[in-house]
Design an enzyme around this catalytic site. Structure first.
Site, PDB file in Angstrom:
ATOM      1  CD  GLU A  26      -1.968  15.363 -12.060  1.00  0.00           C
ATOM      2  OE1 GLU A  26      -2.373  15.717 -10.948  1.00  0.00           O
ATOM      3  OE2 GLU A  26      -2.178  14.178 -12.470  1.00  0.00           O
ATOM      4  CE1 TYR A 109      -0.459  13.823  -7.150  1.00  0.00           C
ATOM      5  CE2 TYR A 109      -0.742  15.922  -8.153  1.00  0.00           C
ATOM      6  CZ  TYR A 109      -1.007  14.460  -7.800  1.00  0.00           C
ATOM      7  OH  TYR A 109      -2.194  13.953  -8.661  1.00  0.00           O
ATOM      8  CG  ASP A 127      -3.550  12.491  -4.551  1.00  0.00           C
ATOM      9  OD1 ASP A 127      -3.437  11.362  -3.923  1.00  0.00           O
ATOM     10  OD2 ASP A 127      -4.200  12.829  -5.305  1.00  0.00           O
TER      11      ASP A 127
END
Ligand code: SF4
Length: 357
Positions: A26, A109, A127
């Site tokens: 991520e 996020y 996102d």
């Protein structure tokens, strides 16, 4: 979910529930294309397969493995956060949204992505991809990042999250992100192939090209730099690590902003980095063609100036390394381009010398 099951792309980080691996993927994927991440992800995890392995690593090695991926504060935060996990969680990755969110460099996020994918926490991610899909589905106009609107989208994403018994929150989040990345793309959404076109308000209203409203981009600025590539007779050069906004706090060739006169800039660099008068007289200078590099909104035009000297001594804060092996230190892509320009120039020179014999 059925569409995601059939169409999701195979990726190295899919199929794992290891929060550390999900986290690394991520972080690497922030502001970076999937294709650019794949090799970095594999190399990074091979060298640092666990939180502890990364926490124990030297910062220089971490940055070296990140070199070229850009946005280097991500790597610094990742490294710092592993030390927090070792110190505060005995090396075990925290399992709740709040504890993950409290780690250095982890925002809403990333905390939602890790906690939903690794621990099935009912947290919706938001996102750019998800925001665009939701804005189009519900015909939400205007700048999605405007104050209040992002929050509205976050609440909407959370309301839409199905109950755990219907779908894993992590899979749901990934399905929405995948839809945004592959079908509901920014410029040309493929509404014909879209699994939710029948409930998409923007599609029904014929306004998909108007939603979301384009963001106002920061205008780019041009920056001219001179980089000094000092080269001694053994092929070694000098790299420094000085605070400036152009080389991401990585090792780089000594460089200066060209304010008015480039010859004056070169002289200032020589005075600073070749302090021995004799060496200065001996230095043979070649000014090479500029290399271009873009860092966020800055267009850098860097003119490498090759200064050949007999011998080279490191000054405080500098390292002497082989020009051909300057990647052994953490360097940014801009520095790699300068090194390559110098190496190509030297190779051409060697070629024409051989031809003239
Ligand atoms: Fe996006 Fe078109 Fe699907 Fe609507 S129908 S979600 S605009 S791809």
């Amino acid at each position: 979910m059925a569409w995601y099951g059939r169409h999701k792309r195979a990726m190295a980080w899919r199929g794992t529930r290891d929060p550390y691996r999900i986290w690394v993927s991520e972080v690497m994927l922030q502001q970076t294309r999937v294709a650019a991440v794949v090799d970095y992800y594999q190399r990074f995890l091979k060298r640092f397969p666990s939180v502890r392995a990364l926490a124990q690593a030297r910062s220089e090695e971490v940055m070296r493995l990140w070199a070229g991926l850009g946005y280097y504060s991500r790597a610094r935060n990742l490294h710092a956060a592993t030390k927090t996990i070792v110190r505060e969680h005995h090396g075990k990755f925290p399992a709740t949204y709040d504890a993950i969110r409290a780690l250095p460099g982890v925002g809403d996020y990333t905390a939602a992505a890790i906690s939903s994918i690794a621990f099935h926490a009912p947290r919706a991610v938001l996102d750019g991809n998800v925001a665009r899909v939701l804005a189009r589905l519900f015909a939400i106009r205007g700048d999605l990042r405007a104050p209040g609107r992002w929050q509205q989208l976050q609440e909407l994403a959370q309301q839409l999250l199905p109950h755990k018994s219907m779908a894993s929150p992590g899979d749901w989040n990934q399905a929405l992100m995948e839809l945004g990345a592959t079908v509901c793309t920014p410029r040309s959404p493929d509404c014909i192939a879209c699994p939710v076109s029948q409930i998409c308000r923007s599609y029904q209203m014929g306004i998909t090209s108007l939603v979301p409203a384009p963001r106002r981009k920061r205008s780019s600025i041009n920056v001219q730099l001179t980089a000094l590539v000092v080269l001694d007779q053994t092929g070694k050069t000098l790299l420094v690590r000085e605070p400036n906004e152009y080389f991401s706090r990585m090792w780089h060739f000594p460089a200066r902003l060209v304010e008015t006169d480039s010859a004056q800039t070169v002289r200032a660099l020589l005075r600073r980095y070749l302090p021995v008068r004799k060496s200065k007289r001996e230095a043979k200078l070649s000014v090479l063609s500029p290399v271009n590099h873009t860092v966020t909104f800055r267009n850098l035009k860097i003119t490498p100036c090759l200064a050949r000297v007999r011998a080279l001594t490191a000054t405080p804060g500098a390292r002497v390394v082989r020009l051909a092996g300057s990647n052994s230190l953490p360097v940014s892509s801009a520095t790699k381009k300068v090194a390559l320009a110098a190496l190509n120039h030297l190779a051409k020179g060697a070629g024409s010398a051989a031809n003239s014999r």
